[in-house]
Scaffold this active site. Structure first.
Site, PDB file in Angstrom:
ATOM      1  N   CYS A   1      -6.005  -5.062  -7.710  1.00  0.00           N
ATOM      2  CA  CYS A   1      -6.504  -4.367  -6.020  1.00  0.00           C
ATOM      3  C   CYS A   1      -6.103  -5.871  -6.089  1.00  0.00           C
ATOM      4  O   CYS A   1      -5.006  -5.759  -4.670  1.00  0.00           O
ATOM      5  CB  CYS A   1      -7.695  -4.195  -6.260  1.00  0.00           C
ATOM      6  SG  CYS A   1      -8.806  -5.569  -6.516  1.00  0.00           S
ATOM      7  N   HIS A   2      -5.843  -7.517  -6.254  1.00  0.00           N
ATOM      8  CA  HIS A   2      -5.382  -8.555  -5.457  1.00  0.00           C
ATOM      9  C   HIS A   2      -4.127  -8.481  -5.218  1.00  0.00           C
ATOM     10  O   HIS A   2      -3.418  -8.960  -4.301  1.00  0.00           O
ATOM     11  CB  HIS A   2      -6.251  -9.302  -6.229  1.00  0.00           C
ATOM     12  CG  HIS A   2      -5.655  -9.726  -7.034  1.00  0.00           C
ATOM     13  ND1 HIS A   2      -6.011  -9.424  -8.513  1.00  0.00           N
ATOM     14  CD2 HIS A   2      -4.511 -10.268  -8.051  1.00  0.00           C
ATOM     15  CE1 HIS A   2      -5.129  -9.346  -9.985  1.00  0.00           C
ATOM     16  NE2 HIS A   2      -4.330 -10.176  -9.301  1.00  0.00           N
TER      17      HIS A   2
ATOM     18  N   ASN B   1     -12.373   0.472  -6.496  1.00  0.00           N
ATOM     19  CA  ASN B   1     -12.638  -0.316  -7.609  1.00  0.00           C
ATOM     20  C   ASN B   1     -13.390  -1.286  -8.249  1.00  0.00           C
ATOM     21  O   ASN B   1     -13.907  -1.954  -7.667  1.00  0.00           O
ATOM     22  CB  ASN B   1     -10.765  -0.809  -7.699  1.00  0.00           C
ATOM     23  CG  ASN B   1     -10.591  -2.389  -8.945  1.00  0.00           C
ATOM     24  OD1 ASN B   1     -11.441  -1.456  -9.949  1.00  0.00           O
ATOM     25  ND2 ASN B   1      -9.928  -2.963  -8.679  1.00  0.00           N
TER      26      ASN B   1
ATOM     27  N   GLU C   1      -1.059 -16.236 -10.382  1.00  0.00           N
ATOM     28  CA  GLU C   1      -0.470 -15.591 -10.651  1.00  0.00           C
ATOM     29  C   GLU C   1       1.145 -16.069 -11.301  1.00  0.00           C
ATOM     30  O   GLU C   1       2.063 -16.038 -11.675  1.00  0.00           O
ATOM     31  CB  GLU C   1      -0.628 -13.869 -10.185  1.00  0.00           C
ATOM     32  CG  GLU C   1      -1.699 -13.548 -11.316  1.00  0.00           C
ATOM     33  CD  GLU C   1      -1.922 -11.836 -10.779  1.00  0.00           C
ATOM     34  OE1 GLU C   1      -1.361 -11.455 -10.126  1.00  0.00           O
ATOM     35  OE2 GLU C   1      -3.177 -11.664 -10.828  1.00  0.00           O
TER      36      GLU C   1
ATOM     37  N   TYR D   1       1.142  -1.038  -0.063  1.00  0.00           N
ATOM     38  CA  TYR D   1       0.200   0.278   0.003  1.00  0.00           C
ATOM     39  C   TYR D   1       0.931   1.171   0.024  1.00  0.00           C
ATOM     40  O   TYR D   1       0.468   2.551  -0.900  1.00  0.00           O
ATOM     41  CB  TYR D   1      -0.601   0.152   1.624  1.00  0.00           C
ATOM     42  CG  TYR D   1      -1.780  -0.859   1.093  1.00  0.00           C
ATOM     43  CD1 TYR D   1      -3.153  -1.204   0.578  1.00  0.00           C
ATOM     44  CD2 TYR D   1      -1.782  -2.383   1.910  1.00  0.00           C
ATOM     45  CE1 TYR D   1      -4.127  -2.546   0.418  1.00  0.00           C
ATOM     46  CE2 TYR D   1      -2.286  -3.855   1.798  1.00  0.00           C
ATOM     47  CZ  TYR D   1      -3.362  -3.147   0.957  1.00  0.00           C
ATOM     48  OH  TYR D   1      -4.826  -4.209   1.362  1.00  0.00           O
TER      49      TYR D   1
END
Length: 197
Positions: free
Chosen positions: A162-163, A154, A191, A131
């Protein structure tokens, strides 16, 4: 104050004049609801309480439209194509066009919009950012808490990732207001596991 009010009224009027189209997409995260119009994507909604199947390199995920609208706008088609590729080969999304967004968050010059655009443009598949780091990238190094608020606002999760925003201490933090932390864990693992070697 009056000019801001007029701007908000104009945005609401513009959105209400849209011919909003909805579609459903079956995915490894359950059914994803997408809404949009000719101008762009309004929202992507993930199912609450979904527990996705564990992501591994051996699993080949599929993603298909389960609620087909009569009309498919260009932004909706781009969104569906983008999400289909994301679930199979997330690194390949960088080669695809990002659909236009038509949500009030993106129609205002605001901190939230700037942070979401910064995240989209600078944090790639398989990467994470804290953040605080995202606040720094966005030009306001004292705004780590405000970045958290921007993530909660979002309207197009997964596409605007945002993850990928985590705590400075390495904890994953909350996702969609604490309810979907298992989805955040799944997306990050997906990912990393699917990252091209």
């Amino acid at each position: 104050m009056a000019s801001r009010l007029h701007k908000n009224v104009a945005l609401k009027a513009e959105k209400s004049e849209c011919k909003e189209i909805h579609l459903g997409l079956n995915s490894p995260l359950g059914k994803i609801q997408i809404s949009g119009c000719e101008t762009g994507i309004h929202e992507i909604k993930l199912q609450p309480e979904t527990v996705p199947e564990k992501s591994t390199k051996e699993i080949s995920f599929t993603c298909d439209v389960c609620e087909d609208p009569e009309e498919m706008t260009v932004p909706l088609k781009q969104c569906v194509d983008w999400l289909k590729v994301y679930f199979c080969e997330p690194w390949m999304t960088e080669k695809l066009p990002i659909p236009a967004f038509h949500h009030p968050v993106f129609q205002q010059d605001s901190f939230t919009r700037h942070v979401l655009e910064t995240l989209l443009n600078h944090v790639k598949s398989g990467e994470t950012v804290s953040y605080k780091e995202l606040a720094d990238l966005s030009g306001n190094n004292n705004a780590a808490r405000a970045v958290g608020g921007a993530m909660r606002s979002n309207p197009v999760p997964i596409i605007i990732p945002c993850h990928r925003v985590i705590c400075s201490n390495g904890d994953i933090g909350n996702y969609m207001g604490e309810k979907q932390n298992c989805l955040k864990e799944w997306l990050l693992a997906h990912e990393k596991l699917q990252k091209r070697d």
